[in-house]
Design a protein around this motif. Structure first.
Motif, PDB file in Angstrom:
ATOM      1  N   VAL A  57       2.251 -13.668   1.560  1.00 56.31           N
ATOM      2  CA  VAL A  57       2.009 -12.307   2.035  1.00 56.31           C
ATOM      3  C   VAL A  57       1.527 -11.497   0.828  1.00 56.31           C
ATOM      4  O   VAL A  57       2.191 -11.450  -0.208  1.00 56.31           O
ATOM      5  CB  VAL A  57       3.286 -11.695   2.653  1.00 56.31           C
ATOM      6  N   ALA A  58       0.375 -10.871   0.959  1.00 62.12           N
ATOM      7  CA  ALA A  58      -0.251 -10.206  -0.184  1.00 62.12           C
ATOM      8  C   ALA A  58       0.472  -8.933  -0.604  1.00 62.12           C
ATOM      9  O   ALA A  58       0.575  -8.639  -1.795  1.00 62.12           O
ATOM     10  CB  ALA A  58      -1.714  -9.902   0.119  1.00 62.12           C
ATOM     11  N   GLU A  59       0.975  -8.167   0.370  1.00 60.80           N
ATOM     12  CA  GLU A  59       1.653  -6.910   0.042  1.00 60.80           C
ATOM     13  C   GLU A  59       2.549  -6.505   1.197  1.00 60.80           C
ATOM     14  O   GLU A  59       2.270  -6.811   2.354  1.00 60.80           O
ATOM     15  CB  GLU A  59       0.630  -5.805  -0.239  1.00 60.80           C
ATOM     16  N   ILE A  60       3.632  -5.815   0.842  1.00 59.18           N
ATOM     17  CA  ILE A  60       4.582  -5.285   1.820  1.00 59.18           C
ATOM     18  C   ILE A  60       4.728  -3.789   1.561  1.00 59.18           C
ATOM     19  O   ILE A  60       4.962  -3.374   0.424  1.00 59.18           O
ATOM     20  CB  ILE A  60       5.972  -5.946   1.687  1.00 59.18           C
ATOM     21  N   PHE A  61       4.614  -3.009   2.619  1.00 58.74           N
ATOM     22  CA  PHE A  61       4.804  -1.570   2.538  1.00 58.74           C
ATOM     23  C   PHE A  61       6.076  -1.210   3.301  1.00 58.74           C
ATOM     24  O   PHE A  61       6.213  -1.567   4.473  1.00 58.74           O
ATOM     25  CB  PHE A  61       3.594  -0.828   3.127  1.00 58.74           C
ATOM     26  N   THR A  62       6.970  -0.547   2.639  1.00 57.46           N
ATOM     27  CA  THR A  62       8.242  -0.178   3.256  1.00 57.46           C
ATOM     28  C   THR A  62       8.189   1.283   3.732  1.00 57.46           C
ATOM     29  O   THR A  62       7.244   2.003   3.412  1.00 57.46           O
ATOM     30  CB  THR A  62       9.397  -0.394   2.259  1.00 57.46           C
ATOM     31  N   PRO A  63       9.196   1.710   4.502  1.00 54.20           N
ATOM     32  CA  PRO A  63       9.188   3.093   4.978  1.00 54.20           C
ATOM     33  C   PRO A  63       8.991   4.079   3.824  1.00 54.20           C
ATOM     34  O   PRO A  63       9.546   3.903   2.745  1.00 54.20           O
ATOM     35  CB  PRO A  63      10.570   3.250   5.611  1.00 54.20           C
ATOM     36  N   GLY A  64       8.160   5.063   4.061  1.00 57.48           N
ATOM     37  CA  GLY A  64       7.845   6.050   3.035  1.00 57.48           C
ATOM     38  C   GLY A  64       6.502   5.806   2.371  1.00 57.48           C
ATOM     39  O   GLY A  64       5.976   6.691   1.697  1.00 57.48           O
ATOM     40  N   ALA A  65       5.935   4.603   2.562  1.00 53.82           N
ATOM     41  CA  ALA A  65       4.602   4.346   2.003  1.00 53.82           C
ATOM     42  C   ALA A  65       3.612   5.282   2.693  1.00 53.82           C
ATOM     43  O   ALA A  65       3.684   5.499   3.903  1.00 53.82           O
ATOM     44  CB  ALA A  65       4.198   2.894   2.235  1.00 53.82           C
ATOM     45  N   THR A  66       2.709   5.831   1.930  1.00 50.84           N
ATOM     46  CA  THR A  66       1.729   6.752   2.512  1.00 50.84           C
ATOM     47  C   THR A  66       0.542   5.978   3.080  1.00 50.84           C
ATOM     48  O   THR A  66       0.238   4.867   2.630  1.00 50.84           O
ATOM     49  CB  THR A  66       1.210   7.748   1.465  1.00 50.84           C
ATOM     50  N   THR A  67      -0.108   6.583   4.064  1.00 49.17           N
ATOM     51  CA  THR A  67      -1.313   5.946   4.596  1.00 49.17           C
ATOM     52  C   THR A  67      -2.373   5.825   3.500  1.00 49.17           C
ATOM     53  O   THR A  67      -3.101   4.839   3.457  1.00 49.17           O
ATOM     54  CB  THR A  67      -1.865   6.722   5.805  1.00 49.17           C
ATOM     55  N   THR A  68      -2.423   6.786   2.608  1.00 49.15           N
ATOM     56  CA  THR A  68      -3.389   6.728   1.496  1.00 49.15           C
ATOM     57  C   THR A  68      -3.129   5.517   0.619  1.00 49.15           C
ATOM     58  O   THR A  68      -4.070   4.815   0.228  1.00 49.15           O
ATOM     59  CB  THR A  68      -3.326   8.019   0.657  1.00 49.15           C
ATOM     60  N   SER A  69      -1.855   5.232   0.324  1.00 52.32           N
ATOM     61  CA  SER A  69      -1.553   4.075  -0.535  1.00 52.32           C
ATOM     62  C   SER A  69      -1.934   2.774   0.164  1.00 52.32           C
ATOM     63  O   SER A  69      -2.403   1.833  -0.486  1.00 52.32           O
ATOM     64  CB  SER A  69      -0.076   4.058  -0.942  1.00 52.32           C
TER      65      SER A  69
END
Length: 137
Positions: A110-122
């Protein structure tokens, strides 16, 4: 020969999780950033997700998982991509994923994981920077 055109991303909700607001927000943010987005809808199997990504010639699959089944579902998607010789399709995801589970998921591919609070911009910035190799690379 380099790939041209917009980045193509399949956004999917695997498993029995019935909450898709976050996936829809991400799909819209990616679309608004100029990407082509294919949203598969709720309750997709890993087999359906991989088949869609291959059929749509996707560059990436974004999985949204809130159900706690992330270890099983991410692993199955990665396994199916390998079986179908489609490992060039990057897999990233987000949702309710404990920090302790992130390193093993990345080891799986898995290349990347975004958890709660990650912004759509990031998320948009990460996809733009990591999904395709720069021209001439």
């Amino acid at each position: 020969m380099g790939v041209t055109g917009p980045i193509r991303v399949v956004v999917a909700k695997p498993g029995l999780d019935g909450h898709d607001r976050g996936a829809k927000v991400i799909a819209r943010a990616l679309r608004d950033a100029g990407m082509e987005v294919i949203y598969t809808g709720l309750h997709q199997t890993p087999e359906q997700i991989v088949a869609t990504a291959i059929q749509e010639d996707a560059d990436a699959i974004g999985l949204s998982i809130l159900s706690g089944a992330h270890n099983t579902l991410f692993a199955k998607v990665i396994e199916l991509l390998k079986e179908r010789e489609a490992e060039d399709i990057k897999v990233f995801g987000g949702g309710i994923i404990p920090e302790a589970d992130i390193p093993p998921l990345k080891e799986l591919g898995v290349a990347e994981i975004f958890t709660p609070g990650a912004t759509t911009t990031s998320i948009v910035d990460w996809v733009n920077a990591n999904v395709r190799e720069p021209a001439g690379a």
